[in-house]
Write a protein that holds these residues in place. Sequence first.
Motif, mmCIF file in Angstrom:
data_model
loop_
_atom_site.group_PDB
_atom_site.id
_atom_site.type_symbol
_atom_site.label_atom_id
_atom_site.label_comp_id
_atom_site.label_asym_id
_atom_site.label_seq_id
_atom_site.Cartn_x
_atom_site.Cartn_y
_atom_site.Cartn_z
ATOM 1 N N LEU A 1 52.960 51.829 25.392
ATOM 2 C CA LEU A 1 52.970 50.498 26.011
ATOM 3 C C LEU A 1 53.517 50.527 27.437
ATOM 4 O O LEU A 1 53.929 49.499 27.956
ATOM 5 C CB LEU A 1 53.800 49.513 25.174
ATOM 6 N N THR B 1 49.035 39.602 23.924
ATOM 7 C CA THR B 1 50.113 39.679 22.930
ATOM 8 C C THR B 1 49.578 40.184 21.586
ATOM 9 O O THR B 1 48.370 40.221 21.347
ATOM 10 C CB THR B 1 50.754 38.292 22.684
ATOM 11 N N ASP B 2 50.520 40.537 20.722
ATOM 12 C CA ASP B 2 50.187 40.904 19.342
ATOM 13 C C ASP B 2 51.161 40.184 18.407
ATOM 14 O O ASP B 2 52.308 39.894 18.789
ATOM 15 C CB ASP B 2 50.297 42.419 19.162
ATOM 16 N N VAL C 1 59.132 52.710 21.684
ATOM 17 C CA VAL C 1 57.751 52.427 21.268
ATOM 18 C C VAL C 1 56.816 53.108 22.264
ATOM 19 O O VAL C 1 56.902 52.869 23.465
ATOM 20 C CB VAL C 1 57.491 50.903 21.232
ATOM 21 N N GLY D 1 50.873 48.215 30.794
ATOM 22 C CA GLY D 1 51.593 48.116 29.525
ATOM 23 C C GLY D 1 52.860 47.293 29.694
ATOM 24 O O GLY D 1 53.541 47.372 30.741
ATOM 25 N N LEU E 1 62.835 48.107 21.969
ATOM 26 C CA LEU E 1 61.441 48.560 22.112
ATOM 27 C C LEU E 1 61.332 49.862 22.894
ATOM 28 O O LEU E 1 60.222 50.379 23.079
ATOM 29 C CB LEU E 1 60.636 47.486 22.862
ATOM 30 N N SER F 1 57.561 52.364 16.574
ATOM 31 C CA SER F 1 56.146 52.171 16.875
ATOM 32 C C SER F 1 55.888 50.680 17.086
ATOM 33 O O SER F 1 56.727 49.837 16.717
ATOM 34 C CB SER F 1 55.275 52.654 15.717
ATOM 35 N N ARG F 2 54.727 50.391 17.647
ATOM 36 C CA ARG F 2 54.349 48.981 17.861
ATOM 37 C C ARG F 2 54.272 48.235 16.523
ATOM 38 O O ARG F 2 54.753 47.109 16.401
ATOM 39 C CB ARG F 2 52.993 48.961 18.568
ATOM 40 N N ALA G 1 57.717 47.504 15.352
ATOM 41 C CA ALA G 1 58.329 46.432 16.151
ATOM 42 C C ALA G 1 57.839 45.067 15.672
ATOM 43 O O ALA G 1 58.625 44.127 15.504
ATOM 44 C CB ALA G 1 58.005 46.631 17.627
ATOM 45 N N LEU G 2 56.533 44.973 15.435
ATOM 46 C CA LEU G 2 55.978 43.692 14.978
ATOM 47 C C LEU G 2 56.552 43.301 13.621
ATOM 48 O O LEU G 2 56.895 42.146 13.371
ATOM 49 C CB LEU G 2 54.447 43.796 14.861
ATOM 50 N N LEU H 1 54.725 39.722 20.268
ATOM 51 C CA LEU H 1 55.042 40.832 21.164
ATOM 52 C C LEU H 1 54.051 40.860 22.332
ATOM 53 O O LEU H 1 52.837 40.870 22.105
ATOM 54 C CB LEU H 1 54.951 42.147 20.376
ATOM 55 N N VAL I 1 52.070 42.915 24.742
ATOM 56 C CA VAL I 1 51.713 44.343 24.761
ATOM 57 C C VAL I 1 51.202 44.777 26.128
ATOM 58 O O VAL I 1 51.204 45.962 26.445
ATOM 59 C CB VAL I 1 50.701 44.706 23.653
#
Length: 325
Positions: free
Chosen positions: A56, A178-179, A53, A69, A50, A11-12, A15-16, A211, A213
């Motif tokens: 995205l 980004t995140d 995920v 995405g 990724l 998941s996002r 990943a983060l 990341l 996004v």
Amino acid sequence: MRDFSYVRAGSRAEALDLGQADDAAFLAGGTELINWMRIGINAPARVIDLSRVEGLDAVEEIEGGVRIGALARLNDVAQNPLVAEGYPVLSQAILRAASAQIRNLATIGGNPVQRVRCPYFRANEGAPCNKREPGSGCAALNGIHDRHAIFGWTEDCVAVHPADPPVALAALDAVIVTDHPDGGRRIPVREFHVLPSQNPAWHDVLRAGELIVGIELPAPAPQSAYLKIRERESYEYATVSAAAALEIEGGVIRRARVALGSVAMRPWRLAAAEERLAGLAPDAPEVAEAIGAAFAEARPLAGTEWKVRLARNAARRVIELAAEA
Ligand SMILES: Cc1cc2nc3c(=O)[nH]c(=O)nc-3n(C[C@H](O)[C@H](O)[C@H](O)COP(=O)(O)OP(=O)(O)OC[C@H]3O[C@@H](n4cnc5c(N)ncnc54)[C@H](O)[C@@H]3O)c2cc1C
Ligand code: SF4
């Protein structure tokens, strides 16, 4: 090659979280990262895949534009009707990048993060290179540099950013979203890549573990076009490229946005030309003068003087192509 651990993010959020480890690297399509690991440009301790995920990879309308995405594959982006019809400059830039096979794997989020093609940066012989070994110098300055910069270089680095899609995105005033656990950002594509006067060792402004996004495009630009000049017609990086997005009313340019690629460490907007283009017919003789104004700041190296004329002509031609779109 250094040993590394491989982990697939589900998941996002995961990943983060995984991306906060020291020496971690995100793996999207892998068309660049794996090469870097092979030739020693990058040696991450943890590779975070990724590809699983979700959420995205969509291309969708948003208020006032389109959001792409980060994990959307280049070919899927280029062929999406929202992009192909609303932003032909982006669709064309993507379809002129790399090969069909690479575009089936490579992602739109990974593309702007690619590294320079400078032979000293890519070689594994310990040549001085401030991007490879900060503080070591720049072998290209007095060495092989015929594909290098004509704008915005310093003696610390004379490389150009080689990617095609960011040139179109810069002409469109697109934003990279980004995140990060410390907070995401909205970074204009025009400010994403780092000039050597800012930091010769860096390529872009991404922080460790940040990341991408998505990429957001503002209002559609149907009168737009991309021109890529290269030594062969496919599977080759640009010697010079040009992107234009025009607004034309009554046969006259109301607004022009023009960017050049492979001439500097970031897509180079011709701001001085854009002002002068407003009010001109796209085929008026004064267009060449308007473009010339933006070349007042061109500063070629001994080996890149030939690129100045090529870039001026590319800018002129891409305006005609955009007007015909
Ligand atoms: C032979 C060859 C020819 C090519 N020719 C061209 C060309 O003509 N024009 C052109 O524009 N490009 C060209 N490319 C570059 C290609 O387009 C890029 O390799 C590709 O777009 C990178 O995307 P990727 O998903 O494979 O990235 P990856 O290889 O997976 O990653 C590249 C970098 O981006 C980072 N990254 C990836 N996704 C994210 C994310 N979501 N958030 C944060 N960081 C991320 C990775 O950590 C890594 O640092 C070529 C590549 C090859 C191998
Ligand atoms: S131009 Fe930049 S990438 Fe090339 S050798 Fe000089 S510092 Fe390194």
